[in-house]
Design a protein around this motif. Structure first.
Motif, short mmCIF file in Angstrom:
data_model
loop_
_atom_site.label_atom_id
_atom_site.label_comp_id
_atom_site.label_asym_id
_atom_site.label_seq_id
_atom_site.Cartn_x
_atom_site.Cartn_y
_atom_site.Cartn_z
N GLU A 1 55.14 41.36 33.57
CA GLU A 1 54.75 42.54 34.33
C GLU A 1 53.32 42.43 34.85
O GLU A 1 52.42 42.04 34.11
CB GLU A 1 54.86 43.71 33.35
CG GLU A 1 54.45 45.06 33.84
CD GLU A 1 55.59 45.75 34.57
OE1 GLU A 1 56.72 45.73 34.04
OE2 GLU A 1 55.32 46.29 35.66
N GLY A 2 53.16 42.73 36.14
CA GLY A 2 51.79 42.80 36.66
C GLY A 2 51.30 41.53 37.32
O GLY A 2 50.19 41.49 37.82
N PHE A 3 52.11 40.46 37.32
CA PHE A 3 51.65 39.22 37.95
C PHE A 3 52.46 38.96 39.21
O PHE A 3 53.69 38.85 39.16
CB PHE A 3 51.78 38.05 36.98
CG PHE A 3 50.83 38.17 35.82
CD1 PHE A 3 49.57 37.58 35.89
CD2 PHE A 3 51.18 38.90 34.70
CE1 PHE A 3 48.68 37.71 34.83
CE2 PHE A 3 50.29 39.04 33.64
CZ PHE A 3 49.04 38.45 33.70
N LYS A 4 51.75 38.84 40.33
CA LYS A 4 52.41 38.64 41.62
C LYS A 4 51.82 37.41 42.29
O LYS A 4 50.66 37.08 42.07
CB LYS A 4 52.13 39.85 42.52
CG LYS A 4 52.66 41.17 41.97
CD LYS A 4 54.08 41.40 42.46
CE LYS A 4 54.78 42.49 41.65
NZ LYS A 4 54.15 43.79 41.80
N ASN A 5 52.63 36.75 43.11
CA ASN A 5 52.08 35.65 43.89
C ASN A 5 51.51 36.21 45.21
O ASN A 5 51.46 37.42 45.41
CB ASN A 5 53.14 34.57 44.14
CG ASN A 5 54.28 35.05 45.05
OD1 ASN A 5 54.17 36.11 45.70
ND2 ASN A 5 55.37 34.30 45.07
N ARG A 6 51.12 35.31 46.10
CA ARG A 6 50.45 35.75 47.32
C ARG A 6 51.36 36.62 48.20
O ARG A 6 50.90 37.47 48.93
CB ARG A 6 49.94 34.54 48.12
CG ARG A 6 48.42 34.43 48.07
CD ARG A 6 47.94 33.21 48.81
NE ARG A 6 47.71 32.09 47.87
CZ ARG A 6 48.28 30.89 47.97
NH1 ARG A 6 49.09 30.61 48.96
NH2 ARG A 6 48.01 29.95 47.08
N ASP A 7 52.66 36.38 48.09
CA ASP A 7 53.60 37.18 48.89
C ASP A 7 54.06 38.43 48.15
O ASP A 7 55.08 39.02 48.50
CB ASP A 7 54.82 36.33 49.26
CG ASP A 7 54.40 35.12 50.07
OD1 ASP A 7 53.45 35.24 50.87
OD2 ASP A 7 55.02 34.04 49.89
N ASP A 8 53.30 38.76 47.09
CA ASP A 8 53.61 39.97 46.34
C ASP A 8 54.94 39.91 45.60
O ASP A 8 55.54 40.93 45.31
CB ASP A 8 53.57 41.20 47.27
CG ASP A 8 53.04 42.41 46.52
OD1 ASP A 8 52.18 42.21 45.63
OD2 ASP A 8 53.49 43.54 46.79
N GLU A 9 55.40 38.67 45.33
CA GLU A 9 56.62 38.53 44.53
C GLU A 9 56.25 38.26 43.08
O GLU A 9 55.19 37.70 42.81
CB GLU A 9 57.45 37.34 45.05
CG GLU A 9 58.07 37.60 46.40
CD GLU A 9 58.33 36.30 47.15
OE1 GLU A 9 57.96 35.21 46.64
OE2 GLU A 9 58.91 36.38 48.24
N PRO A 10 57.13 38.64 42.15
CA PRO A 10 56.84 38.40 40.74
C PRO A 10 56.56 36.92 40.48
O PRO A 10 57.22 36.04 41.05
CB PRO A 10 58.12 38.83 40.02
CG PRO A 10 58.80 39.74 40.96
CD PRO A 10 58.42 39.32 42.35
N LEU A 11 55.57 36.66 39.65
CA LEU A 11 55.14 35.30 39.38
C LEU A 11 55.85 34.77 38.14
O LEU A 11 55.82 35.41 37.09
CB LEU A 11 53.63 35.31 39.16
CG LEU A 11 52.87 34.02 39.33
CD1 LEU A 11 52.95 33.50 40.76
CD2 LEU A 11 51.42 34.26 38.94
#
Ligand code: ARG
Length: 592
Positions: A307-317
């Motif tokens: 929860e709370g981690f996104k990549n540059r495209d705002d997708e879950p990391l």
């Protein structure tokens, strides 16, 4: 991408009840007065002051909240506060600061308390915790790089500080001793022969060994294929492969231990708990996370999406927990470390002393551990991150060939330069003492340069600056300490001094006294943050206060009872310097 700030689950480590603390006394007295005036709990915001000894700034923020004049609030607080036994004058200054000038009698009384306590007024914590410190963590069959040096130095200081405060500290040296490179390394070992390999590795020629293996791996398809098969055999537990792997890892450990002994850090053979030691736990970790529904397949790999981690495209990391080929990696191992340390070692505080580039890795691990229910208040995990060490060119410290510099050579250079300096400063020292002193100064200089810098920043490795006898350096502090020892020797006095009636008269004595009385507050102040540069900065101002005192106030030539009092101030300074440097892992020689 910036993950949300780590929830520091649980408690702020409370103020030590046992500390002889000026700051705490002022905090209590002014806190009560502020609270009476405001009708609510108020932190008086005490801090050391340029204009007075201490100041309290809370009237300003309180005024905004209460919509009142800050100076009026401050004046009311001053009238309400009971400070007669501590302060000589208390005045409202500027927009509403409260300036506190301490009374000599209060300084004398408190110094007496600190003097009589071998721990300088700092009691062990009432509720010791089990604290795991994960530090150093070099990679087998590879030269330690400067990042590992920083981790080793900072981790060692953390271990010393927390143990001194009474915590039960568990050292963990998470060496990289597993994974795909070991197939290639074992094959190379077979190629050159076991004894030749053992020789190369034991003399610390790890770079050459690794590089030679790498070159073959990149150029030779057959070697590459052999390496791949070798990894499979290693993981399957093939006895011959395991034995050869043991040779590789064993020789590397021997080499790391020589670096540790050169550095004088507390890490031992028993603290190695490398990646390979978690092999049996990786499957169960993945099973447990699967049962909790925390894993999803993504591109054939099994991943957690904390929860709370996104990549540059705002997708879950994703955090990859099992690779597409079924193998486990660095992240899985660290999930195992956190589970093991909480569940089996019963630690309530977990420190990972690792470079800042791994910040996100650890924040993701912690979040998965929270979601799995392993990491719950009051247990907390902290990434004690650090910057890197730069060469004179402002780039990562490396040799001209682009390799990481050989640490042993770096440290030897520091010690031999220190020996040159000592030979000039104190030609009378016998050879053995000179060697010991050079070791203390050379290694102390390297450690202090590291610990006196904000650990999140980079710094330049500059032996000239580190070894300078003036400025914020180890030799400056060590010299202040040795100078005090020499005062005692000259007068035929022994230390530690048993008892003393300390009297504060001259401004330099006063200033030194206030510094000495901050020792506990400073130590207490870094327990949570582990910002050792604050302790270093404090020791530097203590040494400076001592130097000023030494220059202005005659010690052995003074009349009694001033002479005895000054001798006691010297001794207390000596003890504070030695203890403080000791917490940083730095030795303070008696002569230099
Ligand atoms: N071997 C790792 C490296 O060189 C450091 C290990 C840090 N500790 C950990 N639990 N991941 O980057």
């Amino acid at each position: 991408m910036r993950p949300r700030t780590a929830v520091r689950a649980g408690r702020r480590v409370g103020r030590f009840t046992g500390v002889t603390s000026l700051e705490r006394l002022l905090d209590e007295r002014l806190g009560a007065a502020f609270t009476a005036v405001a009708g609510e709990q108020v932190d008086p915001a005490i801090r050391r002051s340029q204009r007075a000894d201490y100041q309290a700034d809370a009237a300003l923020s309180l005024a905004r909240r209460l919509r009142r004049n800050p100076r009026d609030i401050a004046a009311e607080v001053v009238r309400a506060a009971e400070l007669d036994d501590l302060c000589e004058t208390v005045e409202v200054a500027g927009p509403g600061f409260i300036n506190l000038h301490l009374a000599a009698s209060a300084l004398e009384r408190l110094l007496g308390e600190v003097f009589g306590d071998e721990r300088l007024g700092v009691a062990p914590v009432p509720e010791p915790e089990v604290v795991v410190v994960d530090y150093s963590g070099p990679n087998a069959a590879k030269e330690m790089h400067v990042g590992h040096l920083r981790s080793t130095i900072i981790g060692d200081a953390a271990v010393r500080l927390l143990s001194w405060l009474g915590h039960q500290v568990v050292r963990q040296n998470h060496i990289g001793d597993w994974g795909t490179p070991f197939g290639m390394l074992v094959e190379h070992l077979l190629d050159i022969g076991e004894s030749e390999a053992a020789h190369e590795l034991s003399v610390g020629d790890l770079n050459a060994f690794y590089r030679a293996a790498r070159v073959k791996f990149d150029a030779d398809e057959a070697f590459k294929e052999r390496s791949r098969l070798r990894v499979v055999r290693l993981q399957a537990g093939d006895p011959t492969t395991r034995r050869l792997w043991h040779v590789l890892v064993g020789e590397s450990k021997k080499y790391f231990l020589t670096v540790y002994s050169q550095l004088g850090v507390l890490l031992t053979e028993a603290d190695f708990r490398g990646e390979s030691s978690y092999n049996d736990q990786l499957g169960p970790v993945v099973d447990e996370l699967t049962e909790l529904g925390l894993l999803r397949l993504s591109d054939g790999a099994l991943c957690a999406f904390p929860e709370g981690f996104k990549n540059r495209d705002d997708e879950p990391l994703p955090l990859i927990v099992r690779k597409r080929d079924g193998g486990y990696g660095y992240a899985t191992t660290d999930l195992a470390t956190i589970r093991h340390r909480i569940r089996d070692l019963h630690a309530t505080r977990l420190l990972y002393v690792v470079g800042l580039p791994q910040y996100q890795h650890f924040e993701m691990i912690y979040e998965v551990a929270r979601e799995a229910g392993w990491l719950r208040a009051p247990v907390r995990a902290e990434h004690i991150g650090h910057g890197s060490i730069l060469g004179a060119d402002g780039k990562m410290l490396r040799t001209r060939a682009g390799d990481s510099v050989k640490l042993v050579a770096l440290l030897e250079q520091a010690v031999s330069r220190a020996a040159d300096v000592i030979a000039v400063k104190n030609p009378g020292l016998d050879a053995q003492t000179r060697a010991q002193v050079a070791q203390a100064i050379g290694i102390g200089a390297v450690k202090y340069a590291d610990l006196s810098t904000d650990r999140s920043k980079d710094y330049v490795f500059d032996l000239d600056r580190m070894l300078a006898f003036d400025g914020n350096t180890a030799p400056y502090l060590q010299y202040a300490h040795a100078r005090i020892c020499s005062v005692f020797r000259r007068a035929g006095l022994t230390y530690p001094v048993a008892a003393a009636d300390i009297r504060i008269g001259e401004p330099e004595e006063r200033h030194l006294a206030v510094q000495l009385l901050s020792f506990g507050d400073v130590v207490e102040g870094i327990v949570d943050s582990l910002e050792f540069h604050r302790l270093a900065g404090y020791l530097f101002s203590l040494a400076t206060a001592f130097t000023n005192f030494y220059e202005k106030c005659p010690i052995l030539r003074a009349e009694e009872p001033v002479r005895t009092s000054r001798v006691a101030l010297c001794d207390l300074t000596r003890r504070a310097l030695a203890t403080g440097l000791g917490l940083l892992g730095i030795t303070a020689p008696e002569r230099m």
